[in-house]
Design a protein around this motif. Structure first.
Motif, PDB file in Angstrom:
ATOM      1  N   TYR A 321       0.841  -1.198   0.000  1.00  0.00           N
ATOM      2  CA  TYR A 321       0.000   0.000   0.000  1.00  0.00           C
ATOM      3  C   TYR A 321       0.876   1.247   0.000  1.00  0.00           C
ATOM      4  CZ  TYR A 321      -3.842   3.084   0.544  1.00  0.00           C
ATOM      5  OH  TYR A 321      -4.756   4.072   0.305  1.00  0.00           O
ATOM      6  N   ARG A 322       0.642   2.124  -0.963  1.00  0.00           N
ATOM      7  CA  ARG A 322       1.402   3.364  -1.023  1.00  0.00           C
ATOM      8  C   ARG A 322       0.434   4.506  -1.289  1.00  0.00           C
ATOM      9  NH1 ARG A 322       5.824   0.453  -4.729  1.00  0.00           N
ATOM     10  NH2 ARG A 322       3.939  -0.634  -5.316  1.00  0.00           N
ATOM     11  N   GLY A 337       7.939  -1.845   3.219  1.00  0.00           N
ATOM     12  CA  GLY A 337       8.724  -1.467   4.399  1.00  0.00           C
ATOM     13  C   GLY A 337       7.915  -1.450   5.689  1.00  0.00           C
TER      14      GLY A 337
HETATM   15  P1  ADP Z   1       7.482   2.531   0.512  1.00  0.00           P
HETATM   16  O1  ADP Z   1       8.488   1.573   0.032  1.00  0.00           O
HETATM   17  O2  ADP Z   1       6.531   2.969  -0.561  1.00  0.00           O
HETATM   18  O3  ADP Z   1       8.058   3.665   1.295  1.00  0.00           O
HETATM   19  P2  ADP Z   1       6.330   1.668   3.040  1.00  0.00           P
HETATM   20  O4  ADP Z   1       5.593   0.434   3.377  1.00  0.00           O
HETATM   21  O5  ADP Z   1       7.590   1.949   3.776  1.00  0.00           O
HETATM   22  O6  ADP Z   1       6.565   1.630   1.478  1.00  0.00           O
HETATM   23  O7  ADP Z   1       5.349   2.896   3.247  1.00  0.00           O
HETATM   24  C1  ADP Z   1       4.044   2.841   2.686  1.00  0.00           C
HETATM   25  C2  ADP Z   1       3.564   4.219   2.312  1.00  0.00           C
HETATM   26  O8  ADP Z   1       3.366   4.988   3.495  1.00  0.00           O
HETATM   27  C3  ADP Z   1       4.545   5.030   1.481  1.00  0.00           C
HETATM   28  O9  ADP Z   1       4.430   4.736   0.109  1.00  0.00           O
HETATM   29  C4  ADP Z   1       4.106   6.455   1.803  1.00  0.00           C
HETATM   30  O10 ADP Z   1       2.991   6.784   1.008  1.00  0.00           O
HETATM   31  C5  ADP Z   1       3.645   6.360   3.250  1.00  0.00           C
HETATM   32  N1  ADP Z   1       4.685   6.788   4.215  1.00  0.00           N
HETATM   33  C6  ADP Z   1       5.499   6.000   4.932  1.00  0.00           C
HETATM   34  N2  ADP Z   1       6.296   6.715   5.741  1.00  0.00           N
HETATM   35  C7  ADP Z   1       5.976   8.022   5.538  1.00  0.00           C
HETATM   36  C8  ADP Z   1       6.447   9.267   6.093  1.00  0.00           C
HETATM   37  N3  ADP Z   1       7.391   9.305   7.022  1.00  0.00           N
HETATM   38  N4  ADP Z   1       5.869  10.397   5.640  1.00  0.00           N
HETATM   39  C9  ADP Z   1       4.889  10.361   4.706  1.00  0.00           C
HETATM   40  N5  ADP Z   1       4.407   9.214   4.148  1.00  0.00           N
HETATM   41  C10 ADP Z   1       4.942   8.063   4.555  1.00  0.00           C
END
Ligand code: ADP
Length: 380
Positions: A321-322, A337
């Protein structure tokens, strides 16, 4: 032959004793059977030919949202709102036909999927005297199947994207042997970055599947949580510098002991810190605060970045989910992540939460149980 005292003959006395024993045996058998039914996770319900309830166990009563004790003798039609179940029972009563089916059922605001199996009831080879049903809540099973199907579709799609890009780039390099060296170099760099992306994806998928299938495989060593935090900050400092984001760290002077897997904890901090830096524009700052808050250790990773709208906040921990797919890809993200973070922290008995405001920044908070000081007795 009449006994002198008028008391029953010894033979008759024996029979009465045997009878009493018989009654005791039957009662014991019946109680045993009731105990077995009562402890079953499957709902069991039996009705006579007039649709009156003969027996219902607690699991069936819970599933149907009724009280078991009060429903004996009541008509099935009156106690159940689960229409497909009632119709299946009716069919079995009327035509002795067994039915196996699944039906959706809303109960206490939850949408359940119930597996229903009905069978006619006979004593020996005699006439049918009723029907019984076994009800099983398969909602969680079906939900997991759907999650797996989605996961497989997502994985295939995610792997296909970089592979298609690599295929296109290599084909152009083959088709245009006279391409100048500078352009060739640019193409090769793109191939390289797509292979890095593929490797990251596969590493994350393997980590996640290991965490899901064997959460117990994580090691349980005594770690000072300050170590993975410091290592992570050191490893990601060049990335923070390049993106002009300042990273500040605040840790206690004394050790922060937790029982867990050092490598996995390092990955947790890496993922949170990497996100905080990635989603914070140049000039912003990231703060890592580690505190002892007995009985837990608490790690806050706070940024002044783009933030996350409230309705996305619970979803970002789902795999793939992004919030902004294109932006995440561009930044080298896999969308796995936070899912890895959540699984790891939960496997170690902790929790992760987020607080965020769009345009203002986010705070990701991890709480892990502190390990008891060395030498103290283990918890019961
Ligand atoms: P990604 O590899 O896309 O970073 P994650 O599972 O780490 O995947 O995070 C999922 C989604 O959560 C990200 O795509 C982003 O949209 C949102 N996200 C995560 N951490 C942050 C942050 N510190 N600030 C803003 N958005 C975040």
């Amino acid at each position: 032959m009449e006994h002198e005292s008028g008391a029953p003959a010894p033979a008759a006395r024996l029979t009465a004793k045997q009878l009493q024993q018989r009654v005791q045996d039957v009662t014991a058998d019946r109680n045993q059977l009731l105990a077995i039914f009562a402890s079953m996770r499957e709902g069991v319900i039996a009705v006579d030919q007039q649709e009156r309830i003969l027996h219902i166990n607690e699991a069936a009563a819970d599933l149907l949202g009724i009280a078991a004790a009060d429903s004996i003798g009541l008509s099935l039609a009156g106690v159940t709102r689960l229409r497909p179940f009632y119709e299946a029972m009716l069919k079995t009563l009327q035509s002795s036909t067994p039915v196996t089916m699944e039906a959706p059922f809303g109960l206490h605001g939850r949408e359940l999927t119930i597996e229903i199996t009905t069978r006619p009831l006979h004593v020996g080879g005699g006439a049918q005297f009723g029907a019984m049903a076994v009800l099983y809540d398969v909602s969680e099973l079906r939900r997991l199947e759907a999650v797996r199907r989605d996961f497989l579709a997502n994985v295939s799609h995610e792997l296909k994207t970089p592979l298609t890009a690599i295929h296109g780039l290599v084909e152009t390099l083959i088709d245009e042997p006279d391409m100048d060296r500078a352009t060739q170099g640019r193409f090769l760099l793109k191939v390289q970055s797509q292979t890095v992306r593929l490797t990251n994806l596969i590493t994350d998928i393997l980590a996640l599947s290991r965490l899901e299938s064997q959460p117990d495989s994580l090691r349980q060593e005594l770690i000072d949580l300050r170590d993975p935090v410091a290592e992570s900050v050191q490893a990601l400092a060049p990335m923070a510098d390049a993106r002009e984001v300042s990273v500040n760290i605040q840790v206690p002077d004394t050790p922060v002991p937790v029982a867990g897997d050092r490598e996995a904890l390092r990955q947790v901090v890496d993922n949170l810190l990497d996100n905080a830096i990635k989603y914070t524009p140049a000039g912003g700052r990231v703060d890592l605060r580690l505190v002892l808050d007995a009985p837990d250790a608490q790690l806050d990773v706070e940024d002044t970045g783009i933030g996350i709208e409230p309705h996305f906040q619970s979803r970002i921990f789902e795999r793939f989910y992004r919030v902004d797919r294109a932006r995440s890809r561009e930044l080298g993200g896999t969308g796995l992540g936070l899912s890895i973070v959540r699984h790891t922290v939960m496997a170690m008995g902790g929790q992760v939460a987020v607080q965020s405001m769009r345009g203002r920044g986010s705070v990701f908070q991890v709480r892990l149980p502190l390990a008891p000081p060395a030498g103290s007795p283990p918890k019961a």
